[in-house]
Scaffold this motif. Structure first.
Motif, mmCIF file in Angstrom:
data_model
loop_
_atom_site.group_PDB
_atom_site.id
_atom_site.type_symbol
_atom_site.label_atom_id
_atom_site.label_comp_id
_atom_site.label_asym_id
_atom_site.label_seq_id
_atom_site.Cartn_x
_atom_site.Cartn_y
_atom_site.Cartn_z
ATOM 1 N N HIS A 83 -1.154 36.535 34.934
ATOM 2 C CA HIS A 83 -1.740 36.009 33.817
ATOM 3 C C HIS A 83 -1.456 34.587 33.795
ATOM 4 C CE1 HIS A 83 2.460 36.798 32.471
ATOM 5 N NE2 HIS A 83 2.212 36.297 31.333
ATOM 6 N N ASP A 87 5.377 30.449 32.803
ATOM 7 C CA ASP A 87 6.403 31.035 33.815
ATOM 8 C C ASP A 87 5.795 31.843 34.842
ATOM 9 O OD1 ASP A 87 5.480 32.576 31.402
ATOM 10 O OD2 ASP A 87 7.339 33.895 31.909
ATOM 11 N N HIS A 88 4.723 32.116 35.058
ATOM 12 C CA HIS A 88 3.960 32.924 36.042
ATOM 13 C C HIS A 88 3.158 31.783 36.961
ATOM 14 C CE1 HIS A 88 5.577 36.736 34.653
ATOM 15 N NE2 HIS A 88 5.565 35.894 33.715
ATOM 16 N N CYS A 206 4.281 39.919 33.065
ATOM 17 C CA CYS A 206 5.073 40.257 31.790
ATOM 18 C C CYS A 206 4.960 41.560 31.083
ATOM 19 C CB CYS A 206 4.635 39.178 30.870
ATOM 20 S SG CYS A 206 5.557 37.603 30.923
ATOM 21 N N HIS A 263 12.894 39.971 34.819
ATOM 22 C CA HIS A 263 12.214 38.760 33.836
ATOM 23 C C HIS A 263 12.221 39.107 32.681
ATOM 24 C CE1 HIS A 263 9.701 35.953 32.928
ATOM 25 N NE2 HIS A 263 8.409 36.445 32.905
ATOM 26 N N CYS A 264 11.196 39.315 31.967
ATOM 27 C CA CYS A 264 10.954 39.196 30.539
ATOM 28 C C CYS A 264 11.495 40.778 29.986
ATOM 29 C CB CYS A 264 9.886 39.009 30.042
ATOM 30 S SG CYS A 264 8.338 39.998 30.787
HETATM 31 FE FE LIG Z 1 6.839 36.141 31.787
#
Ligand SMILES: [Fe+2]
Ligand SMILES: [Fe+2]
Length: 295
Positions: A83, A87-88, A206, A263-264
């Motif tokens: 997406h 952060d990606h 995410c 990660h998240c």
């Molecule tokens: Fe993320």
């Protein structure tokens, strides 16, 4: 720095195998020169191809970890962006700078829409990075709205439209709809599926559409259970009942795939999941973690 842990792709016998190698996450394996930082990134070697799934936030961390792990930026055949969040996608800038050749990038058609973090208006821009003319010329962006095959053993999910269970959005995610800022439902998030001998292996960015919604999208497409899930599930802010609800669905509806959530998903999210599923119910997945699968 030369190859530290892993041989280069040319030295690997990958016949009938796929490997997923974590190159970007908040955490890195201990006692290594690998760097942890905000974001996500996996190298997937399969079918004689090398795929980078997400680029993390900071290009210098991505390139550092790739160098330590023996991944030449020019050996990447294609990038998938889960997406538009930076952060990606942020590491794309350095990756394009570092490469000699054009880079094929698969992503949702709206991946470049303006995104922000804030209330009503953003205080911070968190969307796709600015590339400038020179780097844009090296970008071969290919839109993925629906299921798309990018290799013999790899498909991309396209948009996750059906969201029966709660999403994982957070209150402060905004998108520019062309005339005003609005809450971002993260329609642009796609996931990757590696088709292994043991069943589909799902790689998420995410997990904003909600982990169980993504799982349902994949299971209904393949008609079989998911073998493993790697990646983010955006559960750091989930309260205990919300995590329990996700776990109940995972156990009852999805036969509890192996979970390598990072990660998240967040330390809190992982801790709460482990309270329900046991310590081994969510396995570690840091920079340097490598998994292989028969295909
Ligand atoms: Fe993320
Ligand atoms: Fe995100």
């Amino acid at each position: 720095m030369s190859t530290f842990f892993y041989p280069r792709r040319d030295d690997l016998d990958m016949t009938g195998k796929a490997r997923i190698l974590n190159v970007y996450d908040e955490g890195a394996l201990e006692h290594t020169p690998l760097i942890g930082g905000h974001g996500q990134g996996f190298i997937i070697d399969v079918d004689g191809k090398r795929i980078l799934f997400d680029t993390g936030l900071r290009g210098r961390y991505l390139l550092h970890n790739m160098k330590v792990l023996g991944i030449d930026p020019d050996s990447i055949d294609m990038v998938v962006l889960s997406h538009g969040h930076r952060d990606h996608s942020g590491g794309l800038v350095s990756l394009l700078e570092e490469r000699r050749d054009t880079l094929v990038v698969y992503a949702h058609p709206d991946v470049r829409e303006k995104k922000g973090k804030g209330i009503i208006i953003p205080w911070k821009r968190i969307g796709f990075p600015r590339l400038g003319e020179e780097l844009s010329a090296k970008l071969d962006l290919r839109p993925v709205a629906d299921w798309t095959r990018i290799s013999d053993s790899v498909q991309l999910t396209g948009e996750i439209k059906e969201r029966r269970d709660p999403e994982a959005l957070g209150k402060r995610l905004l998108r520019w709809n062309g005339s005003s800022w609005e809450m971002d439902r993260m329609r642009d998030e796609i996931s990757l599926v590696l088709e292994t001998a043991k069943g589909p292996v799902l790689v998420t960015g995410c997990g904003h559409p909600g982990l169980t919604n993504i799982l349902r999208h994949v299971v209904s497409h393949y008609g079989k259970d998911v073998h493993a899930v790697l990646g983010g599930a955006h559960m750091e802010k989930f309260k205990k009942p919300a995590v329990e609800a996700v776990v109940d669905i995972i156990i009852e509806e999805f036969e509890t795939p192996q979970l390598y959530l990072n990660h998240c998903t967040g330390p809190n999210g992982i801790m709460r999941l482990r309270e329900q599923l046991g310590l081994d119910g969510v396995k570690d997945c840091y920079v340097g973690t490598e998994l292989s699968f028969q295909i």
